[in-house]
Design an enzyme around this catalytic site. Structure first.
Site, PDB file in Angstrom:
ATOM      1  N   THR A  14       0.774  -1.219   0.172  1.00 37.96           N
ATOM      2  CA  THR A  14       0.100   0.071  -0.123  1.00 37.96           C
ATOM      3  C   THR A  14       0.719   1.226  -0.111  1.00 37.96           C
ATOM      4  O   THR A  14       0.457   2.400  -0.610  1.00 37.96           O
ATOM      5  CB  THR A  14      -0.901  -0.015   1.109  1.00 37.96           C
ATOM      6  N   SER A  64       1.275  -7.382  -0.969  1.00 38.28           N
ATOM      7  CA  SER A  64       1.938  -8.495  -0.154  1.00 38.28           C
ATOM      8  C   SER A  64       1.118  -9.699   0.279  1.00 38.28           C
ATOM      9  O   SER A  64       1.268 -10.872   0.652  1.00 38.28           O
ATOM     10  CB  SER A  64       2.598  -7.861   1.153  1.00 38.28           C
ATOM     11  N   THR A  97       1.687  -4.306   4.268  1.00 34.61           N
ATOM     12  CA  THR A  97       1.579  -4.468   5.569  1.00 34.61           C
ATOM     13  C   THR A  97       0.779  -5.961   6.007  1.00 34.61           C
ATOM     14  O   THR A  97       1.312  -6.607   6.892  1.00 34.61           O
ATOM     15  CB  THR A  97       0.662  -3.795   6.284  1.00 34.61           C
ATOM     16  N   ASP A  98       0.270  -6.594   4.921  1.00 32.58           N
ATOM     17  CA  ASP A  98      -0.442  -7.893   5.251  1.00 32.58           C
ATOM     18  C   ASP A  98       0.363  -9.098   5.600  1.00 32.58           C
ATOM     19  O   ASP A  98       0.071  -9.964   6.603  1.00 32.58           O
ATOM     20  CB  ASP A  98      -1.488  -8.077   4.017  1.00 32.58           C
TER      21      ASP A  98
HETATM   22  C1  SIN Z   1      -0.283  -5.295   1.061  1.00 36.59           C
HETATM   23  O1  SIN Z   1      -0.171  -5.892   2.126  1.00 36.59           O
HETATM   24  O2  SIN Z   1       0.496  -5.114   0.131  1.00 36.59           O
HETATM   25  C2  SIN Z   1      -1.450  -4.414   1.115  1.00 36.59           C
HETATM   26  C3  SIN Z   1      -1.943  -4.062   2.271  1.00 36.59           C
HETATM   27  C4  SIN Z   1      -1.102  -3.006   2.869  1.00 36.59           C
HETATM   28  O3  SIN Z   1       0.083  -2.709   2.393  1.00 36.59           O
HETATM   29  O4  SIN Z   1      -1.516  -2.365   3.854  1.00 36.59           O
END
Ligand code: SIN
Length: 326
Positions: A14, A64, A97-98
Site C-alpha cells: 500500500t 503482499s 502490511t499484510d
Molecule cells: C499489502 O499488504 O500489500 C496491501 C495492504 C497494505 O500494504 O496495507
C-alpha cells in the site's frame, strides 16, 4: 568521511499504492491498488530525504497478500548482496502490511544481520489525502542510519518492532502493528530513537545454511507447508486432505495454550506417521504456548502460526539441502 549508503529495496504494498479514482470514498469498492509506484519515485517525493545517501532498487512490485517464495528468494539474495558491501550502513525494505511479519521473520532467520534491515509500510496509499508512507519511510531511514542498530526490524507509526514479535493487529488503523507482550524496541520521535530494549541479536548459527538452501531450491519446489486451525468442531478432515495434497509440514494453530480437539490431534498424529512434520502454535493473538512434558506434538514457543510456518518451511528446505533436522 562520506556517510555510508542506505539501500532502499522496494517490494510493493500500500505504501506504493494508488487509487484509480483518488476522489472515490466509502462506496464499498476497493479504493486503491497496492504496488503501483516505483520505490525511486516514493523516495524522490519526500523532501526530508533529499541529500541523504540513499540508493533505490526495485526487487518486486506486489500486493503482499501475494508474497511468497519467488520474491523471498530474490529479496534474500539482494539483501545479502547489499549487506556484504562495506559502503552500506543498512537496508530499508518497503513492503505491504499484510504479510510484513512473515517476511521480517524470514529475513531474520536467513540473514541474521549485524547491520539494520528495516521493513516499512503504510496503511494508506501513496496518493491518499494524508498518506502515512512518507513519515514511515523517513522513520525507517532514521532507524537504518542509527549507530548501533542491527537486526531485522519493522517501523510503522513511529514504533520499531523486532522481527520475532511484530504482528499486524488491526486491519485499518495507522498503527496497525504490535509487538504483543514484548513491546516495541524503540520509538522514533522527530528522527531520534528512544530505545526501550536491545536490538535483536544476530544469533542464528544456521542462517548461512538457511540462506544457501533458500538460494539453491527453485521456489516452485519449496516444501508445501500449511496451517490448520483448531476451532469448535475441528474434526481433522482438513489435515487428511492436506496430506493427500502433498503437504510436507503442518502448523496447528491450537486454541489457548496450543490445545487441539481429540479428532484434530489424531489426524495430525496420523499425518506425522506418514512423514509429515507437525508443530503446534496458538491462535491467541498474544502470548506463547507453554510447553509441557509429554506433549504429543512439539510447540514452537514465541512463534505465531504464520511465523511457525516460515520456520518449518526453512527447516524442511534446509533438510532438502542435507542439513540435519533441528
Ligand atoms: C499489502 O499488504 O500489500 C496491501 C495492504 C497494505 O500494504 O496495507
Amino acid at each position: 568521511m562520506a556517510s555510508k549508503k542506505i539501500v532502499v529495496l522496494g517490494t510493493g504494498g500500500t505504501i506504493a499504492g494508488l487509487a484509480p479514482d483518488p476522489g472515490q470514498t466509502g462506496d464499498g469498492q476497493p479504493t486503491y491498488r497496492a504496488g503501483q509506484v516505483g520505490v525511486e519515485r516514493l523516495l524522490a517525493n519526500i523532501p526530508a530525504l533529499k541529500g541523504l545517501p540513499l540508493l533505490a532498487e526495485q526487487v518486486a512490485q506486489v500486493d503482499s497478500k501475494d508474497m511468497g517464495p519467488t520474491v523471498w528468494q530474490t529479496l534474500a539474495t539482494r539483501c545479502a548482496h547489499w549487506l556484504s558491501d562495506d559502503d552500506v550502513q543498512g537496508l530499508v525494505i518497503t513492503h505491504g502490511t499484510d504479510t510484513l511479519e512473515e517476511t521480517a521473520y524470514f529475513l531474520h532467520r536467513v540473514l541474521a544481520p549485524e547491520k539494520p534491515v528495516v521493513l516499512t509500510c503504510a496503511m494508506r496509499p501513496a496518493d491518499a489525502l494524508a498518506p502515512d508512507g512518507p513519515q514511515n519511510l523517513v522513520d525507517a531511514v532514521a532507524v537504518a542510519r542509527s549507530s548501533g542498530a542491527q537486526g531485522v526490524v519493522a517501523v510503522c507509526a513511529g514504533q520499531v518492532h523486532g522481527a520475532m514479535d511484530v504482528a499486524k493487529v488491526h486491519p485499518y488503523r495507522l498503527d496497525a502493528f504490535s509487538s504483543g507482550d514484548a513491546g516495541p524496541i524503540a520509538w522514533v520521535e522527530e528522527g531520534q530513537l528512544r530505545r526501550l530494549r536491545p536490538w535483536p541479536v544476530a544469533a542464528d548459527r544456521r542462517a548461512g545454511q538457511l540462506a544457501a538452501a533458500v538460494a539453491q531450491h527453485s521456489p516452485t519446489t519449496w516444501p508445501f507447508v500449511e496451517i490448520v486451525i483448531n476451532h469448535a468442531g475441528a474434526d481433522g478432515r482438513l489435515v487428511d486432505a492436506l496430506v493427500g495434497a502433498g503437504a510436507r509440514g503442518l502448523v496447528a494453530a491450537g486454541t489457548g495454550n496450543g490445545t487441539l480437539s481429540q479428532a484434530l490431534e489424531a489426524a495430525l498424529l496420523r499425518a506425522r506417521e506418514l512423514g509429515v512434520e507437525v508443530v503446534r502454535s496458538t491462535r491467541c493473538a498474544s502470548g506463547q504456548v507453554v510447553p509441557h512434558r509429554g506433549d504429543a506434538i512439539a510447540a514452537t514457543p514465541g512463534l505465531s502460526p504464520v511465523k511457525a510456518r516460515v520456520a518449518l518451511l526453512l527447516d524442511l528446505l534446509a533438510r532438502l539441502s542435507g542439513a540435519p533436522a533441528l
